[in-house]
Design an enzyme around this catalytic site. Structure first.
Site, PDB file in Angstrom:
ATOM      1  N   HIS A  70       0.816  -1.222   0.000  1.00 38.92           N
ATOM      2  CA  HIS A  70       0.000   0.000   0.000  1.00 38.92           C
ATOM      3  C   HIS A  70       0.846   1.267   0.000  1.00 38.92           C
ATOM      4  O   HIS A  70       1.886   1.338   0.649  1.00 38.92           O
ATOM      5  CB  HIS A  70      -0.981  -0.002   1.183  1.00 38.92           C
ATOM      6  CG  HIS A  70      -0.350   0.094   2.539  1.00 38.92           C
ATOM      7  ND1 HIS A  70      -0.126   1.302   3.175  1.00 38.92           N
ATOM      8  CD2 HIS A  70       0.071  -0.869   3.401  1.00 38.92           C
ATOM      9  CE1 HIS A  70       0.421   1.082   4.354  1.00 38.92           C
ATOM     10  NE2 HIS A  70       0.545  -0.226   4.526  1.00 38.92           N
ATOM     11  N   ASP A 187       6.504   2.165   6.018  1.00 40.61           N
ATOM     12  CA  ASP A 187       5.235   1.430   6.013  1.00 40.61           C
ATOM     13  C   ASP A 187       4.267   2.206   5.120  1.00 40.61           C
ATOM     14  O   ASP A 187       3.732   3.225   5.535  1.00 40.61           O
ATOM     15  CB  ASP A 187       4.714   1.323   7.447  1.00 40.61           C
ATOM     16  CG  ASP A 187       3.301   0.766   7.553  1.00 40.61           C
ATOM     17  OD1 ASP A 187       2.869   0.086   6.618  1.00 40.61           O
ATOM     18  OD2 ASP A 187       2.640   1.047   8.571  1.00 40.61           O
ATOM     19  N   GLU A 221      -5.121   1.080   3.044  1.00 40.79           N
ATOM     20  CA  GLU A 221      -4.763   0.056   4.030  1.00 40.79           C
ATOM     21  C   GLU A 221      -4.718   0.615   5.438  1.00 40.79           C
ATOM     22  O   GLU A 221      -5.156  -0.055   6.383  1.00 40.79           O
ATOM     23  CB  GLU A 221      -3.394  -0.541   3.664  1.00 40.79           C
ATOM     24  CG  GLU A 221      -3.053  -1.827   4.428  1.00 40.79           C
ATOM     25  CD  GLU A 221      -2.420  -1.574   5.802  1.00 40.79           C
ATOM     26  OE1 GLU A 221      -2.349  -2.527   6.601  1.00 40.79           O
ATOM     27  OE2 GLU A 221      -2.004  -0.421   6.068  1.00 40.79           O
ATOM     28  N   GLU A 222      -4.219   1.835   5.612  1.00 39.63           N
ATOM     29  CA  GLU A 222      -4.068   2.385   6.962  1.00 39.63           C
ATOM     30  C   GLU A 222      -5.402   2.615   7.660  1.00 39.63           C
ATOM     31  O   GLU A 222      -5.446   2.776   8.883  1.00 39.63           O
ATOM     32  CB  GLU A 222      -3.272   3.696   6.917  1.00 39.63           C
ATOM     33  CG  GLU A 222      -1.812   3.544   6.518  1.00 39.63           C
ATOM     34  CD  GLU A 222      -0.970   2.789   7.538  1.00 39.63           C
ATOM     35  OE1 GLU A 222      -1.511   2.406   8.587  1.00 39.63           O
ATOM     36  OE2 GLU A 222       0.226   2.582   7.282  1.00 39.63           O
ATOM     37  N   ASP A 242       4.015  -6.179   3.487  1.00 34.79           N
ATOM     38  CA  ASP A 242       3.899  -5.042   4.394  1.00 34.79           C
ATOM     39  C   ASP A 242       5.001  -5.162   5.433  1.00 34.79           C
ATOM     40  O   ASP A 242       5.744  -6.146   5.463  1.00 34.79           O
ATOM     41  CB  ASP A 242       2.504  -5.027   5.041  1.00 34.79           C
ATOM     42  CG  ASP A 242       2.034  -3.625   5.402  1.00 34.79           C
ATOM     43  OD1 ASP A 242       2.890  -2.776   5.694  1.00 34.79           O
ATOM     44  OD2 ASP A 242       0.813  -3.392   5.393  1.00 34.79           O
ATOM     45  N   HIS A 322       5.026   3.374  12.615  1.00 40.00           N
ATOM     46  CA  HIS A 322       4.084   4.482  12.763  1.00 40.00           C
ATOM     47  C   HIS A 322       4.692   5.658  13.524  1.00 40.00           C
ATOM     48  O   HIS A 322       3.974   6.439  14.144  1.00 40.00           O
ATOM     49  CB  HIS A 322       2.782   4.010  13.421  1.00 40.00           C
ATOM     50  CG  HIS A 322       1.902   3.253  12.473  1.00 40.00           C
ATOM     51  ND1 HIS A 322       0.576   3.003  12.712  1.00 40.00           N
ATOM     52  CD2 HIS A 322       2.169   2.701  11.263  1.00 40.00           C
ATOM     53  CE1 HIS A 322       0.061   2.317  11.697  1.00 40.00           C
ATOM     54  NE2 HIS A 322       1.022   2.121  10.802  1.00 40.00           N
TER      55      HIS A 322
END
Length: 349
Positions: A70, A187, A221-222, A242, A322
């Site tokens: 993603h 990510d 996706e997030e 991922d 993150h």
């Protein structure tokens, strides 16, 4: 045997992370990917959600494979324009306010204008606020200081900034001489770059795939549903690429490819996991098996939406997920090697 060039992959990662793409505002980065694949004459199409699907023909057209990564990232939206001319934020994706304190950012208006700013605590100045270190990092205390002459909310609105405008965080990407890649949004743009390099190699070297293979570059996706649709009915195996999460109790590191056995959605397909492990062992690829307790992928989203598929999850190990993320070129390389062998392997019987 040649593998995708890791230095080229790193350069591609740098290009991708520098394109702002919080979930909900991903057209620019999808266009970048689209143009990259167009150069190699790869068939692509956009889905209605704004994601991109690239398809490569295989010898078996009855059973298909799908791989996904993603391009959408964490970000924020303008929640409120404060009387002071500062902005209150509403977060996009699962992260904490403390991870963006002090970060430079960009506000993108609906008319296409872009403004710079900094995300700060309201109580930042220690010369004014005695208990600045004790204030909670939350929506009420964190705000955006806009780099324009604004004294009140009307001044901000005159710039064209409104509630709902997207706010993206500067990646601050750096590639060290020791082989580390430091940046926000690894990510999952690290994995997107790996897939793009794999597609490029398949095309340039005219590698004959055993099965028609689709590559979904997803863009939601997030927020949980990037890869839950547009899966061809012939798809048997569905592999999400991922990040692997690093922390206390985890086996994932920054140097190997992480093969996920279970996340918050439950176990991944045992047969596919064992197949990936065998491919790694047979080809001298360094890997770690791991469980991610607070994690979900496009593959788990596809399973939840009712698709009858064999699902798996692999990816490079990413430290400080993150937040201020980092990985090493070794992890990028091992992930690329595993995927190279996977797309040329036979499906499970």
């Amino acid at each position: 045997m040649t593998y995708p060039n890791t230095d080229e992959t790193v350069r591609l990662i740098k290009s991708l992370v520098e394109i702002p793409s919080p979930s909900g505002n991903t057209n620019e980065v999808i266009t970048f990917v689209e143009n990259f694949l167009k150069e190699y004459r790869v068939e692509t199409k956009r889905n209605h959600k704004g994601g991109l699907i690239a398809s490569l023909p295989g010898q078996n057209e009855q059973n298909h494979r799908m791989l996904t990564a993603h391009v959408d990232t964490l970000g924020a939206m303008v929640k409120e324009i404060k009387p002071s001319g500062r902005l209150k934020l509403d977060l996009i994706g699962g992260f904490k306010f403390n991870s963006i304190e002090g970060e430079y950012c960009e506000i993108a208006t609906s008319s296409g204008k872009k403004y710079r700013g900094t995300i700060l605590m309201h109580q930042t100045s220690v010369h004014v606020y005695k208990d600045a270190d004790k204030a909670e990092r939350n929506q009420d205390n964190m705000e955006v200081r806009i780099d324009e002459k604004v004294l009140n909310a009307d001044d901000v609105k005159a710039l064209g900034i409104e509630v709902g405008d997207f706010v993206s965080f500067d990646p601050r990407v750096e590639y060290t001489s020791s082989g580390f890649i430091k940046s926000r949004h690894l990510d999952d743009k690290a994995s997107v770059a790996i897939l793009l390099q794999l597609i490029k190699q398949i095309v340039l070297e005219k590698i004959q795939l055993p099965y028609t293979t689709h590559f979904l570059i997803s863009n939601n996706e997030e927020i949980g549903y990037g890869g839950n649709s547009n899966i061809p009915t012939q798809t048997v195996e569905y592999l999400a690429v991922d990040m692997g999460a690093i922390g206390d109790g985890q086996s994932t590191d920054e140097y190997t490819v992480s093969i996920c056995v279970k996340d918050a959605s439950g176990p991944y397909h045992l047969g596919l996991r064992n197949k990936l492990v065998k491919l790694a062992n047979d080809n001298g690829i360094a890997y770690k098996l791991d469980i991610y307790p607070y994690y979900g992928s496009d593959a788990s989203a596809a399973i939840r939406s009712g698709h009858d598929i064999i699902h798996g999850l692999v990816g490079p190990g990413i430290d400080s997920s993150h937040a201020f993320e980092r990985t090493h070129r070794d992890s990028i390389e091992n992930t690329a090697k595993l995927l190279y062998h996977y797309v040329q392997s036979e499906m499970m019987e």
